[in-house]
Design an enzyme around this catalytic site. Structure first.
Site, PDB file in Angstrom:
ATOM      1  N   GLU A   1      11.056   1.955   0.091  1.00  0.00           N
ATOM      2  CA  GLU A   1       9.688   2.461   0.275  1.00  0.00           C
ATOM      3  C   GLU A   1       8.824   2.219  -0.951  1.00  0.00           C
ATOM      4  OE1 GLU A   1       8.093   4.386   3.169  1.00  0.00           O
ATOM      5  OE2 GLU A   1       6.706   3.333   1.867  1.00  0.00           O
TER       6      GLU A   1
ATOM      7  N   GLY B   1       3.404   2.094  -4.013  1.00  0.00           N
ATOM      8  CA  GLY B   1       3.844   3.247  -4.799  1.00  0.00           C
ATOM      9  C   GLY B   1       4.345   4.362  -3.905  1.00  0.00           C
TER      10      GLY B   1
ATOM     11  N   ILE C   1       2.817   5.764  -1.367  1.00  0.00           N
ATOM     12  CA  ILE C   1       2.292   5.746   0.009  1.00  0.00           C
ATOM     13  C   ILE C   1       3.406   5.401   1.001  1.00  0.00           C
ATOM     14  CG2 ILE C   1       0.641   4.665   1.569  1.00  0.00           C
ATOM     15  CD1 ILE C   1      -1.024   3.896  -0.885  1.00  0.00           C
TER      16      ILE C   1
ATOM     17  N   GLY D   1      -2.254   0.752 -20.053  1.00  0.00           N
ATOM     18  CA  GLY D   1      -0.920   0.580 -19.474  1.00  0.00           C
ATOM     19  C   GLY D   1      -0.940   0.221 -18.000  1.00  0.00           C
TER      20      GLY D   1
ATOM     21  N   LYS E   1       3.998  -8.003  -1.738  1.00  0.00           N
ATOM     22  CA  LYS E   1       3.863  -6.782  -0.943  1.00  0.00           C
ATOM     23  C   LYS E   1       3.409  -7.106   0.483  1.00  0.00           C
ATOM     24  CE  LYS E   1       2.964  -3.939  -5.020  1.00  0.00           C
ATOM     25  NZ  LYS E   1       1.881  -3.462  -5.910  1.00  0.00           N
TER      26      LYS E   1
END
Lengths: 428, 428
Positions: free
Chosen positions: B129, B134, B136, B187, B205
């Site tokens: 997942e 991230g 979601i 970052g 993705k």
């Protein structure tokens, strides 16, 4: 390919959607579930009624016993809604070892505990993704994906009918009455719109989400509730002037093991994504201590979106998923205290009064606010001096109890016709 | 309470998040999983490195064999990223009958088939997942909740770094270079930002989502890719003038069994909810033939949001969920043709040129567009007559092949300095 027989209780709006999806998406459903799904019985009240669906003869029945006593039927899909006989039929199906899929938010919210317990006793699966948010997979989300989180708050636009009405009022300048009439004509609102318009429907959905998210039993009567029938066009317009959009929302927040749940109209800042969820769309905004902010937006009603959730549940059962029911009620994570008092709720508020605009009136009102520690952020007045005019205040954050004490005193001032509306500002 | 031992491979950003969540939310995780989870080993490159986490002595190891050969470890969580040795370690863990949770989008996108096959052969669960979006729960959503749908399209803001950069360019008027620098300082972007900025990360993705949504094998090389490094402040400003926001999106659409996937900057109408997804947020918009439009918005990166997805996967394994891996690759629903050609893609386009603003120039350009059936919806010009000025066209919907033929001719006209940028308008 393996075969499975299922039965539908009711073939109205959602039932028609389920029927259509099972036929249109047969290829995908077979591959994903591993089963050929046959609807072997459909319970209806009147077999002879004309239906726009191509349902084979012999499938329709008026006798629930032909379903619950048929050992070849493995899944019963309850789409009748309402209290009884839906509850009796679901219990009877479960006692006969049939898995149950339902879209019945009223029963889940008010008698969910009993349903879950029977499901557990009988070792069957009870799924109800369609009960909240139509097709939006929010129940799956909370139960399966957000399990690593302590959920801090849920804010949802949970009722499509009121969202449609508010969108019409806001974007097209319609009155509440006209927008409701249009919603009824389009089939978004029922002839008796009380359940939607007065917030009961949203209360049931908030109860279901809260029980899952906070792992605790919910008494629907502990949920504070206000509908939208008191909203006037001037409230919508004033909200716009201040940069807000009015939505009917359900909010559940947990702090220090105290859970507060409320359903009421709220002014949402225009820049918040919830403010831009329009028409009959629903949205659910969840804040978890790991995931941060997560939002789902989708169709909260309609035969195909709701049917999507129902058929998704059927496929989940066939793929022998984890039993969702086991996470609710029976496994309380956090038997927290619930408060139904609003006195300590801290919000900013919009207050609209009718005043006789005589000299000194504004000073007297603001003095009373000051005495009760209600600090004013903004004032707007419309209309001509010397007549009764609407006067609008936006307060800084203040406990609701203090606000009401101040308003009690303000009501007694000379020239105050009435306090017409109070709307909470929600900045999440 | 039952106990389970797990191992982490890597304890950087996401690993730290996993460690913190397991400790902070221990009560919730125990109740929901039914297990007491013990991290018994963590693979690192350097044991002596200072870490801000309170990790007990003896847990850290530099030897993968201490993990894959330890029969008491049941779940291996791969958070190293990259190609090798991550692939070798995951395969080794699976061959030793350990369930695997991973956030590795590169491996899932490029070698997902092999990973799934080994998982199936060994009868273990492989969850991922965290590889997309991230925290979601979009993979769970597609795999578990939208199973009743034929998915028609997916549009996603899949990369938080570029979304942060574009937000800074759009809302704060920063240049691409300055916004990238700020993202690196905070970052959000790596020292070598190529993978994010040039769209490779989004391609991986999109490949993972597409393989699940369309039930077909995806070759990442068949995905059209353009990054954002060519975007200038003037493109952002022109887009605003036309009522659009520029986002880097991944789009996958299926029509007549032909799948097209592409990653590129696009102008999104401001009223579309995707246009308002800012900063490092990700969003995924899915259109299904039953559910209609569904959108997820949430944090696409960060130790806790991504950790939330990883720990959610661990809990799913412990609750013995359906094996998600079985829906990818090995069970192809729809082995559809993939097209990587953009020539037949029909879009509206934004085109920015530098022209010497001599009389007749605009007429010559529009004549060339007309010859190739490219119809112009809007023209904007800035700057002073007689100098080189930016000239912007918005076209009506046109096949991309025709547009490029017209632009080939336009380039040859006198006074055309260069065609500076072409951006697709996406109205979904």
């Amino acid at each position: 390919m393996k075969k499975v027989k299922i039965a539908l209780l009711g073939v109205g709006n959602v039932g028609s959607g389920v029927w259509k999806i099972l036929s249109t998406n047969q290829r995908e459903i077979r591959k994903r579930s591993g089963y050929d799904i046959e609807v072997s019985k459909i319970l209806v009240r009147d077999i002879s009624k004309k239906r726009p669906l191509d349902i084979p003869e012999g499938i329709l029945t008026t006798d629930i016993n032909e379903i619950v006593n048929d050992p070849t039927i493995e899944i019963v899909v309850e789409l009748m809604g309402g209290n009884e006989p839906a509850m009796e039929y679901m219990l009877s199906a479960m006692r006969n070892k049939k898995h149950v899929v339902t879209a019945n938010k009223l029963l889940l919210a008010t008698q969910g505990g009993e349903l879950m317990q029977v499901a557990e006793e009988e070792g069957i699966m009870l799924y109800y993704e369609a009960s909240v948010g139509g097709g939006i997979p929010v129940i799956h989300g909370i139960n399966e994906s957000l399990t690593a989180n302590r959920i801090e708050s849920i804010v949802g636009i949970l009722n499509g009918t009121t969202n449609y009405i508010l969108t019409k009022m806001s974007l097209d300048g319609m009155s509440f009455e006209d927008a409701l009439k249009e919603a009824q004509e389009k089939g978004y609102a029922e002839a008796d719109p009380t359940s939607d318009v007065e917030g009961f429907d949203a209360v049931y959905k908030l109860a279901i989400l809260s029980s899952l998210a906070f792992g605790t039993k919910i008494d629907v009567d502990s949920i504070y509730r206000e509908g939208i029938s008191n909203l006037k066009s001037e409230d919508i317009e004033f909200a716009k002037e201040f940069g807000y959009t009015i939505k009917l929302i359900g909010i559940a927040t947990e702090k220090d093991d105290v859970l507060q749940m409320r359903v009421h109209p709220a002014m949402i800042p225009n820049k918040h994504p919830l403010a831009n969820v329009n028409d009959s769309y629903n949205a659910i905004f969840i804040r978890g201590n790991a995931i941060g902010d997560l939002m789902f937006i989708g169709r909260g009603a309609g035969e195909l979106p709701t049917g999507s959730a129902v058929v998704g549940d059927i496929i989940s059962i066939l793929r022998n998923n984890v039993d969702l029911s086991s996470t609710i009620e029976t496994k309380e994570i956090n038997p927290c205290k619930t408060t139904s008092s609003m006195d300590e709720t801290i919000c900013e508020y919009y207050i609209r009064l009718w005043v006789n605009d005589r000299p000194g009136c504004l000073g007297e009102i603001t003095t009373e606010f000051g005495k009760h520690n209600v600090s004013i952020a903004s004032v707007r007045q419309k209309g001509e001096r010397g007549s009764y005019v609407p006067l609008v205040f936006i307060t800084h954050a203040t406990p609701e109890g203090d606000l009401h004490k101040a308003l009690e005193e303000i009501k007694k001032l000379e020239g105050i016709s009435k306090i017409d509306n109070i709307i909470r500002l929600e900045n999440f």
